[in-house]
Design a protein around this motif. Sequence first.
Motif, PDB file in Angstrom:
ATOM      1  N   ASP A  25       0.808  -1.222   0.000  1.00  0.00           N
ATOM      2  CA  ASP A  25       0.000   0.000   0.000  1.00  0.00           C
ATOM      3  C   ASP A  25       0.841   1.272   0.000  1.00  0.00           C
ATOM      4  N   PHE A  26       2.037   1.215   0.533  1.00  0.00           N
ATOM      5  CA  PHE A  26       2.863   2.413   0.654  1.00  0.00           C
ATOM      6  C   PHE A  26       3.469   2.843  -0.680  1.00  0.00           C
ATOM      7  N   LYS A  27       3.427   1.994  -1.680  1.00  0.00           N
ATOM      8  CA  LYS A  27       4.074   2.315  -2.955  1.00  0.00           C
ATOM      9  C   LYS A  27       3.290   3.377  -3.716  1.00  0.00           C
ATOM     10  N   GLY A  28       3.998   4.105  -4.574  1.00  0.00           N
ATOM     11  CA  GLY A  28       3.372   5.151  -5.368  1.00  0.00           C
ATOM     12  C   GLY A  28       3.876   6.527  -4.983  1.00  0.00           C
ATOM     13  N   THR A  29       3.128   7.542  -5.393  1.00  0.00           N
ATOM     14  CA  THR A  29       3.480   8.938  -5.101  1.00  0.00           C
ATOM     15  C   THR A  29       2.503   9.508  -4.091  1.00  0.00           C
ATOM     16  N   TRP A  30       3.052  10.134  -3.044  1.00  0.00           N
ATOM     17  CA  TRP A  30       2.246  10.679  -1.954  1.00  0.00           C
ATOM     18  C   TRP A  30       2.454  12.186  -1.867  1.00  0.00           C
ATOM     19  N   ILE A  31       1.357  12.932  -1.884  1.00  0.00           N
ATOM     20  CA  ILE A  31       1.389  14.394  -1.863  1.00  0.00           C
ATOM     21  C   ILE A  31       1.052  14.882  -0.456  1.00  0.00           C
ATOM     22  N   GLU A  32       1.858  15.802   0.066  1.00  0.00           N
ATOM     23  CA  GLU A  32       1.636  16.272   1.435  1.00  0.00           C
ATOM     24  C   GLU A  32       0.323  17.044   1.555  1.00  0.00           C
ATOM     25  N   VAL A  33      -0.374  16.811   2.658  1.00  0.00           N
ATOM     26  CA  VAL A  33      -1.589  17.553   2.987  1.00  0.00           C
ATOM     27  C   VAL A  33      -1.438  18.117   4.393  1.00  0.00           C
ATOM     28  N   GLN A  34      -2.244  19.116   4.699  1.00  0.00           N
ATOM     29  CA  GLN A  34      -2.228  19.728   6.018  1.00  0.00           C
ATOM     30  C   GLN A  34      -3.502  19.357   6.767  1.00  0.00           C
ATOM     31  N   LYS A  35      -3.337  19.071   8.059  1.00  0.00           N
ATOM     32  CA  LYS A  35      -4.494  18.753   8.887  1.00  0.00           C
ATOM     33  C   LYS A  35      -4.955  20.011   9.600  1.00  0.00           C
ATOM     34  N   ARG A  36      -6.188  20.418   9.333  1.00  0.00           N
ATOM     35  CA  ARG A  36      -6.792  21.586   9.975  1.00  0.00           C
ATOM     36  C   ARG A  36      -8.032  21.121  10.730  1.00  0.00           C
ATOM     37  N   LYS A  95       7.797   5.323   8.284  1.00  0.00           N
ATOM     38  CA  LYS A  95       6.716   4.438   8.737  1.00  0.00           C
ATOM     39  C   LYS A  95       5.390   4.905   8.147  1.00  0.00           C
ATOM     40  N   PHE A  96       4.694   3.964   7.520  1.00  0.00           N
ATOM     41  CA  PHE A  96       3.453   4.254   6.804  1.00  0.00           C
ATOM     42  C   PHE A  96       2.257   3.660   7.541  1.00  0.00           C
ATOM     43  N   LEU A  97       1.187   4.464   7.677  1.00  0.00           N
ATOM     44  CA  LEU A  97      -0.049   3.972   8.289  1.00  0.00           C
ATOM     45  C   LEU A  97      -1.230   4.723   7.679  1.00  0.00           C
ATOM     46  N   GLY A 104      -7.422   7.378   0.613  1.00  0.00           N
ATOM     47  CA  GLY A 104      -5.999   7.350   0.289  1.00  0.00           C
ATOM     48  C   GLY A 104      -5.155   8.233   1.176  1.00  0.00           C
ATOM     49  N   LEU A 105      -5.648   8.551   2.391  1.00  0.00           N
ATOM     50  CA  LEU A 105      -4.915   9.404   3.329  1.00  0.00           C
ATOM     51  C   LEU A 105      -4.046   8.549   4.248  1.00  0.00           C
ATOM     52  N   ALA A 106      -2.801   8.971   4.427  1.00  0.00           N
ATOM     53  CA  ALA A 106      -1.883   8.196   5.257  1.00  0.00           C
ATOM     54  C   ALA A 106      -1.018   9.110   6.112  1.00  0.00           C
ATOM     55  N   LYS A 107      -0.595   8.564   7.241  1.00  0.00           N
ATOM     56  CA  LYS A 107       0.368   9.253   8.109  1.00  0.00           C
ATOM     57  C   LYS A 107       1.740   8.651   7.856  1.00  0.00           C
ATOM     58  N   TRP A 108       2.727   9.519   7.647  1.00  0.00           N
ATOM     59  CA  TRP A 108       4.103   9.070   7.471  1.00  0.00           C
ATOM     60  C   TRP A 108       4.933   9.591   8.638  1.00  0.00           C
ATOM     61  N   GLU A 109       5.583   8.674   9.329  1.00  0.00           N
ATOM     62  CA  GLU A 109       6.494   9.024  10.424  1.00  0.00           C
ATOM     63  C   GLU A 109       7.916   8.860   9.892  1.00  0.00           C
ATOM     64  N   VAL A 118       9.685  13.160  12.656  1.00  0.00           N
ATOM     65  CA  VAL A 118       8.786  14.092  11.972  1.00  0.00           C
ATOM     66  C   VAL A 118       7.556  13.318  11.519  1.00  0.00           C
ATOM     67  N   ILE A 119       6.373  13.835  11.831  1.00  0.00           N
ATOM     68  CA  ILE A 119       5.122  13.198  11.409  1.00  0.00           C
ATOM     69  C   ILE A 119       4.402  14.128  10.440  1.00  0.00           C
ATOM     70  N   LYS A 120       4.090  13.600   9.259  1.00  0.00           N
ATOM     71  CA  LYS A 120       3.384  14.372   8.241  1.00  0.00           C
ATOM     72  C   LYS A 120       2.273  13.516   7.646  1.00  0.00           C
ATOM     73  N   TYR A 121       1.330  14.202   7.003  1.00  0.00           N
ATOM     74  CA  TYR A 121       0.206  13.511   6.379  1.00  0.00           C
ATOM     75  C   TYR A 121       0.271  13.688   4.864  1.00  0.00           C
ATOM     76  N   PHE A 122      -0.055  12.607   4.152  1.00  0.00           N
ATOM     77  CA  PHE A 122       0.012  12.616   2.696  1.00  0.00           C
ATOM     78  C   PHE A 122      -1.216  11.912   2.121  1.00  0.00           C
ATOM     79  N   ILE A 123      -1.522  12.240   0.869  1.00  0.00           N
ATOM     80  CA  ILE A 123      -2.573  11.551   0.141  1.00  0.00           C
ATOM     81  C   ILE A 123      -1.964  10.938  -1.107  1.00  0.00           C
ATOM     82  N   ASN A 124      -2.419   9.730  -1.440  1.00  0.00           N
ATOM     83  CA  ASN A 124      -1.921   9.092  -2.645  1.00  0.00           C
ATOM     84  C   ASN A 124      -2.309   9.925  -3.861  1.00  0.00           C
TER      85      ASN A 124
END
Length: 326
Positions: A25-36, A95-97, A104-109, A118-124
């Motif tokens: 599931d972690f494969k591919g391109t992930w674009i950063e998103v912001q959590k508001r 680390k992908f979750l 397609g939203l995931a947390k990357w540590e 660093v913890i960021k959020y990305f969308i496939n």
Amino acid sequence: MRKKVLSLLLLSLLLSCKSQDSKEDFKGTWIEVQKRGNEFLIIDCGYKGEDIKIINDSIFENGIMESTKAKIDHIKEDETGVSLFTDKTEKSYYKFLFVNKEKGLAKWEIKNNDLPIVIKYFINEVNADKIKKIKGTNDDCITNDDFEDDSSINQTKDFIENYKAKYKSKKYNLRIEKDCDLNMDGQMDKIIIFEPSEIADNKLTKESPVCVFIKKGENYDVYENKNIIYTSFLNSMAEGLQNLVVKDNYFTFEENNQAGEVRGNDYITFKYDLKSKEIVLHKYSIELISVDGENDKTFTYDNTVFKKILFKDFDIDAVKEKIELK
């Protein structure tokens, strides 16, 4: 009995497929998103934002200021996610979750050696049209006003030059820059000391960041610390930082300081430990200068006093307090 065996085989096959899917599931391109709040948003700043690409056994992290590439050494999966380790010691990983698999939203540590997690959020990328996009404000985005020259975020390619641009945008000047080979691997490392362009008046501060860049193939391990050097200030008798001396895997900061009527020189020496691959405090020396010049004294403290202090954890105030010389 035959039906029971067949059912068990089908169940085993389904579980196997599910496990295989989760590891891919972690494969591919992930674009950063912001959590508001409870909402995830794509912030449009008018330039390409951060993304992570996983292609075969390679990780490409494309940031706004720099890009890095790493090879996946091994993978582990547990209830906290799928960890892509980039070294055998497991000090560096991605680390992908999934946060929302349907969207397609995931947390990357992200952990890089001794640097903080660093913890960021990305969308496939294939799900990007399923999430709201808003125009970024000046607080969200880097603008031309953040840079004092003609360099732009897309024109600055070199990793270290990006760091210089980052600090320049925060109104820092480059004080000292030295090439070296701290880990003795034949690749060029670098130490840079910055200082604020606006110096405080009659106030002792620690506002001079030290950045150590250890070359690792095409990438760098970066170590930063703002608690080593006292920034010289107006109307002070102390001359502040005098020099940075590098020899083999050791480097020493030489400072001239003054506390009340006591003047002295500080020598703070770190070493790159070739076994543990860490930067640690080697020794701290204080040379007290008497008024007549005949009663100068020198005190030296090493790890028998401080035990092990990592470069990133060093704080000159804490060290002086420990030896009761602050």
